[in-house]
Motif scaffolding. Structure first.
Motif, PDB file in Angstrom:
ATOM      1  N   GLU A 112       0.866  -1.184   0.000  1.00  0.00           N
ATOM      2  CA  GLU A 112       0.000   0.000   0.000  1.00  0.00           C
ATOM      3  C   GLU A 112       0.898   1.227   0.000  1.00  0.00           C
ATOM      4  N   ASP A 113       0.703   2.124  -0.964  1.00  0.00           N
ATOM      5  CA  ASP A 113       1.628   3.245  -1.090  1.00  0.00           C
ATOM      6  C   ASP A 113       1.322   4.394  -0.146  1.00  0.00           C
ATOM      7  N   GLU A 114       0.089   4.544   0.340  1.00  0.00           N
ATOM      8  CA  GLU A 114      -0.234   5.630   1.255  1.00  0.00           C
ATOM      9  C   GLU A 114       0.182   5.247   2.671  1.00  0.00           C
ATOM     10  N   ALA A 115       1.114   5.996   3.232  1.00  0.00           N
ATOM     11  CA  ALA A 115       1.689   5.646   4.530  1.00  0.00           C
ATOM     12  C   ALA A 115       0.636   5.553   5.624  1.00  0.00           C
ATOM     13  N   ARG A 140      -1.409   2.405   5.112  1.00  0.00           N
ATOM     14  CA  ARG A 140      -0.571   1.232   5.383  1.00  0.00           C
ATOM     15  C   ARG A 140      -0.384   1.023   6.882  1.00  0.00           C
ATOM     16  N   GLU A 141      -0.121   2.099   7.600  1.00  0.00           N
ATOM     17  CA  GLU A 141       0.070   1.984   9.050  1.00  0.00           C
ATOM     18  C   GLU A 141      -1.209   1.541   9.747  1.00  0.00           C
ATOM     19  N   CYS A 143       5.049  -3.190   2.217  1.00  0.00           N
ATOM     20  CA  CYS A 143       5.793  -2.442   1.204  1.00  0.00           C
ATOM     21  C   CYS A 143       4.950  -1.272   0.694  1.00  0.00           C
ATOM     22  N   SER A 144       5.652  -0.275   0.188  1.00  0.00           N
ATOM     23  CA  SER A 144       4.967   0.887  -0.385  1.00  0.00           C
ATOM     24  C   SER A 144       4.956   0.863  -1.904  1.00  0.00           C
ATOM     25  N   THR A 145       5.679  -0.070  -2.510  1.00  0.00           N
ATOM     26  CA  THR A 145       5.724  -0.165  -3.973  1.00  0.00           C
ATOM     27  C   THR A 145       5.517  -1.607  -4.416  1.00  0.00           C
ATOM     28  N   LEU A 203      -0.961   1.475  -7.269  1.00  0.00           N
ATOM     29  CA  LEU A 203       0.407   1.664  -6.803  1.00  0.00           C
ATOM     30  C   LEU A 203       1.164   2.617  -7.718  1.00  0.00           C
TER      31      LEU A 203
END
Length: 223
Positions: free
Chosen positions: A12-15, A18-19, A37-39, A61
């Motif tokens: 997931e690219d949005e921090a 994702r958190e 991962c973010s990418t 993504l």
């Protein structure tokens, strides 16, 4: 209950999102988060050497499309169950995701609190879906017959203001209220007020329902 914690990975690219997912997984003793991962490229590389039970994938993504991550996971880890968690709730995204190998599909709107249960259901052989996704699958299976709702569109659908339409289009693209406000030069509170008006005029109760209804009524000419 699984005899050992279900191994989970997510991309997931949005921090912030994702958190949130990380916290939801960490809070359940039946789950164990192995990687976040973010990418898409980072997740593809990681999957090549690390077995995982469940993979959660965002479709939008910034580098590798989420669909490619799903296909890659199915190739290198056939036993891994894949679930999409996305802001997109339309057939144009849903159908290719299932064709690529996803077994579940959740819309980000309101799914976080139940994420752990959905992951466990997926691992147990289920196919968790947000209600709006299940509804579209049903409509698709039933064929191209005209939707009954077309003949009884919400009374307020024709009364959307230009600004409300702008907010609707941004929300449909997955923008947060803060992002929509920044794009339009208005405050987050003003965006929320427009969204409340949209709910009332479209006779819906969530962002996902609003976007779905707008697409059915032809209000999103780009979709």
């Amino acid at each position: 209950m699984p005899s050992s914690p279900v191994a989970v990975a997510l991309v997931e690219d949005e921090a912030e999102v994702r958190e949130c997912f990380e916290r939801a997984i960490a809070a359940n003793p039946q789950l164990r988060l192995l990687q976040a991962c973010s990418t898409g490229a980072a997740m593809q590389q990681w999957l090549a050497a690390h077995p995982v039970d469940v993979l959660l994938v965002d479709l939008g993504l910034p580098d590798v499309p989420g669909l490619e991550v799903i296909r890659h996971a199915r190739r290198v880890q056939p036993a891994c169950s894949v679930m999409v968690i996305s802001a997109f709730a339309d057939a144009a995204h849903m159908v290719p995701a299932f064709e690529a190998g996803a077994c579940g599909y959740l819309v980000k709107d309101g799914t976080e609190d139940e994420l752990a249960r959905h992951v466990l259901d997926l691992h147990a052989g289920g196919s968790p879906m947000s209600p709006i996704i299940a509804r579209q699958l049903l409509l698709r299976w039933q064929g191209p017959a005209p939707r009954a709702g077309k003949a009884r569109a919400p009374a307020g659908a024709d009364e959307l203001s230009p600004r409300e339409r702008e907010v609707l289009r941004l929300v449909a693209r997955g923008c947060s209220y803060q992002e929509a406000g920044a794009c339009l030069g208005i405050t987050t509170a003003t965006v929320q007020a427009h969204v409340r008006n949209l709910y009332a005029k479209l006779e819906v109760h969530s962002k996902t329902e609003a976007v779905f209804e707008a697409r059915q009524l032809g209000l999103l000419d780009w979709a």
